[in-house]
Scaffold this active site. Structure first.
Site, PDB file in Angstrom:
ATOM      1  N   LEU A  85       0.825  -1.219   0.000  1.00  0.00           N
ATOM      2  CA  LEU A  85       0.000   0.000   0.000  1.00  0.00           C
ATOM      3  C   LEU A  85       0.858   1.267   0.000  1.00  0.00           C
ATOM      4  O   LEU A  85       0.328   2.365  -0.173  1.00  0.00           O
ATOM      5  CB  LEU A  85      -0.919   0.017   1.231  1.00  0.00           C
ATOM      6  CG  LEU A  85      -1.765  -1.226   1.493  1.00  0.00           C
ATOM      7  CD1 LEU A  85      -2.711  -0.974   2.661  1.00  0.00           C
ATOM      8  CD2 LEU A  85      -2.561  -1.615   0.263  1.00  0.00           C
ATOM      9  N   THR A 130      -4.868   1.438  -9.112  1.00  0.00           N
ATOM     10  CA  THR A 130      -5.755   2.599  -8.972  1.00  0.00           C
ATOM     11  C   THR A 130      -6.555   2.906 -10.226  1.00  0.00           C
ATOM     12  O   THR A 130      -6.091   2.653 -11.349  1.00  0.00           O
ATOM     13  CB  THR A 130      -4.914   3.842  -8.608  1.00  0.00           C
ATOM     14  OG1 THR A 130      -5.702   5.022  -8.811  1.00  0.00           O
ATOM     15  CG2 THR A 130      -3.672   3.976  -9.491  1.00  0.00           C
ATOM     16  N   TYR A 155       1.988  10.165 -11.197  1.00  0.00           N
ATOM     17  CA  TYR A 155       1.488   9.134 -10.280  1.00  0.00           C
ATOM     18  C   TYR A 155       0.853   7.988 -11.078  1.00  0.00           C
ATOM     19  O   TYR A 155       1.165   6.811 -10.861  1.00  0.00           O
ATOM     20  CB  TYR A 155       0.462   9.762  -9.327  1.00  0.00           C
ATOM     21  CG  TYR A 155      -0.341   8.762  -8.522  1.00  0.00           C
ATOM     22  CD1 TYR A 155       0.176   8.189  -7.365  1.00  0.00           C
ATOM     23  CD2 TYR A 155      -1.630   8.383  -8.924  1.00  0.00           C
ATOM     24  CE1 TYR A 155      -0.572   7.270  -6.622  1.00  0.00           C
ATOM     25  CE2 TYR A 155      -2.374   7.473  -8.195  1.00  0.00           C
ATOM     26  CZ  TYR A 155      -1.838   6.918  -7.049  1.00  0.00           C
ATOM     27  OH  TYR A 155      -2.570   6.007  -6.325  1.00  0.00           O
TER      28      TYR A 155
END
Ligand code: NAP
Ligand code: G4F
Length: 346
Positions: A85, A130, A155
């Site tokens: 994570l 994601t 990202y």
């Protein structure tokens, strides 16, 4: 077999909920934390004060950018499940620190996978992928496991590398490795510079007379916002299947940032009246005429993901993924938590 979990990013929003959940399931839980000049373990406060601490819950210093540390920890802890994570997880800030984001959010995943490959054994691996992977292809919404990727930020690009290196290690080395492609999930533990928490904190501060108004960037962006605790259960379920696979977790609903703001103020009895558009847009208390929201272009991003809207039917079918908290309840829970915290500081 004894269940031993290693969580990277344990001090973050998801890491703290996941650690609590795994301890409740009887796991021994190890968390990776970074050294800070002042400690930032607030989200783990309940666990650290519980009988689990140093009996079934252990913290270790480390960093995803430090492979020797990861190799040593994996060898020492001998995890049966690893949840990766840890990440520089802020999309806007990834434009400011793109190289570090690539190192931590991208190559860090490879370092951890290599540590597990060297260690051998049959440890299961979860990668925090994601919905930012979908990014710029609005016409493909709602987005599922079959939707093409088009990341729009450093990202998103770093997470794209992590997604594919996880698939590659599954296919090359027969590792049980999964990607959870998670849409936005929030909670009272959300970092204060993500938009939802920024809004709920502002509502609490404005009500307490400590903040004049809220300034935001793009109000038109749409997000599929769920509750973080529901999602960490989905992560765990991904590692309990017969065969490793990738899954989308989402609510199937999408809302604009503007709707989130409206709902948050409505929860404390304030109806907003919006006027203008673009950087001239403002919102006022409909009753008193007080300015409560304006736009600051500083919060715009060089490239924006306008629409995220997930289709979690595979996870619902195969994992029995359920969400207990809907959009309105989520907003109410976050506003209430910030109001309560605010009241406690008086
Ligand atoms: P978060 O609250 O920002 O937590 C990130 C965690 O990563 C923190 O514990 C942080 O530690 C740690 N970290 C950052 N860089 C690190 C490094 N180089 N080495 C070791 N640890 C490092 O994020 P979150 O919302 O819980 O999200 C968890 C993961 O899911 C992230 O990978 C995120 O990108 C991904 N994700 C989140 C969402 C969402 O909506 N929340 C959706 C999809 C995917 P410090 O406390 O030391 O900073
Ligand atoms: O809350 P945000 O910063 O979250 P974003 O960019 O969607 O990323 C989060 O969710 C991803 C999953 O889709 C995760 F992978 C990632 O780690 C992170 O948890 O921004 C949401 C939206 C954006 O469109 C942003 O431009 O809100 C818009 N926004 C408008 N004003 C703002 C602001 N975002 C922030 N952070 N701050 C503002 O003032």
């Amino acid at each position: 077999m004894k269940k031993i979990a290693l969580i990277t990013g344990v001090s973050g929003q998801d890491g703290s909920y996941l650690a609590e959940f795994l301890l409740e399931q009887g796991y021994e839980v190890h968390g990776l934390i970074r050294r800070h000049s002042t400690e930032n373990l607030d989200r783990l406060a309940d666990i650290l004060q519980s009988p689990y601490h140093k009996v079934k819950f252990f913290l270790h210093y480390g960093d995803l950018t430090d492979s020797s540390n990861l190799i040593r920890l994996v060898t020492q802890i001998k995890p049966t499940e690893v949840y990766n994570l840890a990440a520089q997880s802020h999309v806007g800030i990834s434009f400011e620190v793109p190289e570090y984001t690539a190192e931590a959010t991208g190559v860090g995943t490879l370092k951890l996978l290599e540590a597990l490959r060297l260690y051998g054994g049959s440890c299961r691996f979860y990668q925090a992928s994601t919905s930012e992977l979908f990014g710029g292809l609005e016409e493909t919404a709602p987005q599922s496991e079959n939707t093409p990727f088009y990341p729009k930020s450093p990202y998103g690009v770093a997470k794209l590398y992590s997604y594919w290196i996880t698939v590659n290690y599954r296919e090359s080395y027969q590792m049980y490795a999964c990607n959870g492609i998670l849409f936005n999930h929030e909670s009272p533990r959300r970092g204060e510079n993500f938009v939802t928490r920024k809004i709920t904190l502002a509502v609490a501060n404005i009500m307490a007379g400590k903040q004049e108004k809220l300034s935001l960037g793009n109000l038109n962006a749409k997000r599929d916002w769920g509750y973080a605790r529901d999602y960490v259960i989905g992560m765990w379920k991904m590692l309990q299947q017969d065969k490793a696979a990738d899954y989308v977790l989402a609510t199937g609903e999408t809302h604009t940032v503007r709707e989130f703001v409206e709902e948050a103020f409505a929860h404390v009895g304030i109806t907003l009246r919006f006027e203008g558009s673009g950087i001239e847009e403002k919102a006022y208390d409909a009753k008193t005429g007080r300015l409560l929201l304006d736009i600051n272009p500083e919060f715009y991003r060089p490239a924006e993901v306008e629409l995220l809207w997930g289709d979690a039917s595979k996870a619902e079918r195969e994992l029995d993924f359920k969400r207990e908290v809907g959009f309105k309840e989520l907003v109410a829970m976050m506003v209430d938590a910030d109001m309560k915290k605010e009241a406690g500081t008086k």
